[in-house]
Design an enzyme around this catalytic site. Structure first.
Site, short mmCIF file in Angstrom:
data_model
loop_
_atom_site.label_atom_id
_atom_site.label_comp_id
_atom_site.label_asym_id
_atom_site.label_seq_id
_atom_site.Cartn_x
_atom_site.Cartn_y
_atom_site.Cartn_z
N SER A 243 0.87 -1.05 0.19
CA SER A 243 -0.56 0.05 0.15
C SER A 243 1.01 0.94 0.14
CB SER A 243 -0.72 0.08 1.45
OG SER A 243 -1.00 1.15 0.92
N HIS B 9 -1.16 -1.28 -4.09
CA HIS B 9 -2.57 -1.06 -3.53
C HIS B 9 -2.40 0.46 -3.55
CE1 HIS B 9 -5.90 -2.37 -1.21
NE2 HIS B 9 -5.43 -0.86 0.16
N ASP C 280 -4.51 3.26 -1.52
CA ASP C 280 -6.14 3.42 -0.67
C ASP C 280 -6.47 5.00 -0.73
OD1 ASP C 280 -6.16 1.15 1.15
OD2 ASP C 280 -3.75 1.78 1.44
N MET D 216 -9.51 7.63 -0.66
CA MET D 216 -10.59 7.92 0.83
C MET D 216 -10.58 9.50 0.58
SD MET D 216 -7.29 7.03 4.12
CE MET D 216 -6.58 5.27 4.45
N HIS E 211 -8.35 1.33 -3.78
CA HIS E 211 -9.59 0.30 -3.54
C HIS E 211 -9.67 2.42 -2.70
CE1 HIS E 211 -9.75 -0.37 1.69
NE2 HIS E 211 -10.84 -0.50 1.39
N MET F 242 -12.38 3.74 -0.47
CA MET F 242 -13.11 4.42 1.07
C MET F 242 -13.56 5.96 0.41
SD MET F 242 -10.04 2.95 3.11
CE MET F 242 -8.74 2.28 1.71
N MET G 262 -11.03 -6.14 5.81
CA MET G 262 -10.14 -5.47 6.50
C MET G 262 -10.18 -6.23 7.68
SD MET G 262 -9.79 -2.81 4.15
CE MET G 262 -9.13 -1.84 5.16
N ASP H 29 -6.24 -6.66 4.56
CA ASP H 29 -5.77 -5.54 4.20
C ASP H 29 -6.02 -4.79 5.64
OD1 ASP H 29 -4.60 -3.37 3.26
OD2 ASP H 29 -6.78 -2.72 2.54
C1 DX5 Z 1 -6.22 1.24 5.71
C2 DX5 Z 1 -5.72 0.72 3.76
C3 DX5 Z 1 -4.60 0.13 4.51
C4 DX5 Z 1 -3.76 0.39 5.47
C5 DX5 Z 1 -2.97 -1.31 4.89
O1 DX5 Z 1 -7.44 1.89 6.00
O2 DX5 Z 1 -7.01 0.50 3.57
O3 DX5 Z 1 -4.52 -0.33 2.75
O4 DX5 Z 1 -2.62 1.11 4.54
O5 DX5 Z 1 -1.76 -0.56 5.54
P1 DX5 Z 1 -0.92 -1.46 6.94
O6 DX5 Z 1 -0.11 -2.57 6.62
O7 DX5 Z 1 0.23 -0.50 7.17
O8 DX5 Z 1 -2.13 -1.36 7.64
ZN ZN Z 2 -6.53 -0.68 1.79
#
Ligand code: DX5
Ligand code: ZN
Length: 233
Positions: free
Chosen positions: A12, A37, A39, A41, A70, A72, A141, A176
């Site tokens: 990520s 990956h 993320d 948000m 991903h 969110m 998750m 994840d």
């Molecule tokens: C959390 C994200 C993850 C995150 C994982 O909301 O969706 O992808 O970056 O990070 P680690 O591996 O540090 O928990």
């Molecule tokens: Zn993620």
């Protein structure tokens, strides 16, 4: 993208150097990342803000493997086309992000991309039982989404339940949050084949010292290999 249940590591970039995404992506891929990956948000569905479609399009220029996006965000449907055009290979939406996950998955597939569905820790496996034929990936998750570097929440029973529900369908199970060499074997043994890892891949390394990224990924693979022989079935 041919379907395989071999173990894949998806770093990520939430844990990468935000001033240097292009080189960070190239460094983790050169060190053995299977997917990248991303993320996304929105400060609404989750309490943090990251990247929109123009940033994702810029990442795409550096990703040679698979760009796993991903989302969110809520709502999600109005943004699917923009993330598809930005070059995502897989677009994952949360079942909790709106009332119509079936429609969302149809829209992702209609955009020509692989469709993923994510489940927060409090959401049961059963929430995806009737959409598995529209789904290419279920993301379990193992933290509450929003931030990197959180502690793993044990969802191994949910992974086992999903693995049984999926049967022979070509659907990946992705984990994840909080993946480390200690936690990875638990979920791999339960049937997960894609491990997202942010802090566990990027910690201690940099684009000028990328070998650490390779060491960190090898440590996860070695821990999983010790229990499963690398092939997740
Ligand atoms: C959390 C994200 C993850 C995150 C994982 O909301 O969706 O992808 O970056 O990070 P680690 O591996 O540090 O928990
Ligand atoms: Zn993620």
């Amino acid at each position: 993208m041919t379907f395989s249940r071999h173990l894949k590591i998806a770093p990520s970039i939430l844990s990468a150097d935000f001033a240097n995404f292009g080189q960070e992506i190239e460094a983790v891929e050169a060190q053995g990342a299977d997917w990248v990956h991303v993320d996304v948000m929105d400060g609404h569905f989750v309490p943090n803000l990251t990247f929109g479609p123009p940033a994702v399009a810029a990442f795409r220029k550096h990703v040679k493997t698979v760009m796993d996006v991903h989302l969110m965000i809520a709502p999600v449907d109005p943004y699917i086309e923009a993330f598809a055009e930005a070059g995502a290979d897989i677009i994952t939406a949360h079942v909790e992000a709106g009332p119509h996950i079936h429609r969302t998955l149809q829209a992702i597939r209609a955009s020509g991309k692989k469709a993923g569905v994510a489940l927060n820790p409090g959401t049961p496996a059963q929430a995806v039982a009737h959409v598995l034929d529209l789904t290419d990936l279920v993301c379990v998750m193992t933290v509450n989404p929003g931030f990197g570097g959180q502690s793993f929440i044990d969802m191994t029973q949910k992974v086992r339940d999903l693995r049984a529900m999926i049967g022979d369908r070509p659907v990946h199970i992705e984990i994840d949050g909080g993946v480390t060499p200690q936690t990875a074997p638990l979920v791999a043994r339960a049937g997960a084949d894609v491990l997202v890892a942010g802090s566990a891949v990027f910690k201690g390394g940099s684009v000028s010292n990328p070998a650490v990224y390779g060491d960190n990924m090898r440590a996860i693979r070695a821990a999983v290999g010790a229990v499963s022989g690398h092939d997740i079935v």
